[in-house]
Scaffold this active site. Sequence first.
Site, mmCIF file in Angstrom:
data_model
loop_
_atom_site.group_PDB
_atom_site.id
_atom_site.type_symbol
_atom_site.label_atom_id
_atom_site.label_comp_id
_atom_site.label_asym_id
_atom_site.label_seq_id
_atom_site.Cartn_x
_atom_site.Cartn_y
_atom_site.Cartn_z
ATOM 1 N N SER A 132 13.858 -65.021 48.624
ATOM 2 C CA SER A 132 13.617 -66.122 49.599
ATOM 3 C C SER A 132 12.181 -65.535 50.548
ATOM 4 C CB SER A 132 14.719 -66.617 50.202
ATOM 5 O OG SER A 132 14.280 -67.254 51.712
ATOM 6 N N TYR B 227 21.048 -62.847 56.331
ATOM 7 C CA TYR B 227 20.234 -63.399 55.142
ATOM 8 C C TYR B 227 19.034 -62.744 54.657
ATOM 9 C CZ TYR B 227 18.355 -67.240 52.240
ATOM 10 O OH TYR B 227 17.849 -67.870 51.188
#
Length: 227
Positions: free
Chosen positions: A160, A186
């Site tokens: 990501s 994350y």
Amino acid sequence: MTTPQAPIDSPFGYRSTALEVIGGIDLTGKTAFVTGGYSGLGTEVVRALAAAGARVLVGARRPDKAAEDLAEVTGAVEIVELDLSDPASIDACAEEVARRTGQLDIVINNAAIMACPLARDARGYESQFATNHLGHFQLTARIWPLLKVANGARLVSVSSIGHRLNGLSIEDPNFEHSDYDKWLAYGQAKSANALFALQLDKLGAAHGVRAFAVHPGGIVTPLQRHL
């Protein structure tokens, strides 16, 4: 430090669909394994691979839900139970995959959780790091023999742009000594996904196995359930 990047000559762009990209490609005789292939981007990946003729095994934490969500997908799709936060489940899944097929031509480590409240697995590892990275690390290690024999296998680690938030905290990856931040957690998990692909690509060179990390784009899917 940056590394040189060169544009890939391609007629596709950010509006291209998976079915458009895979159009004209025949994957008959190939076997693919997709983690979390029954929600969001995973569903579209499975749909595209199956449409191209591949046999697709789907790792699913909720097999019944996966069967329901993939019922309309045309092609050879099979579901294998997999909980990436549970080492025993990962081992059992790898054994089942090996029982069903002698090789894997395509592996897409897609499943993930994002920006969730602090939680830990049974070992005490922070859940995003445990699920997004450690789970896929263990799974890939277990199915590695199936990749090596495939003569040109490909593995995609779904990372990501979140990797830009921060790198991997070697000193405190599980937030045991610092305040938990869901986005930093994350970010480090996605950084780990990208670094994993880089190293696996080096290790796999001798066996014809290539590994890649990909940023799939900002797309609203159930991944954002905690936002």
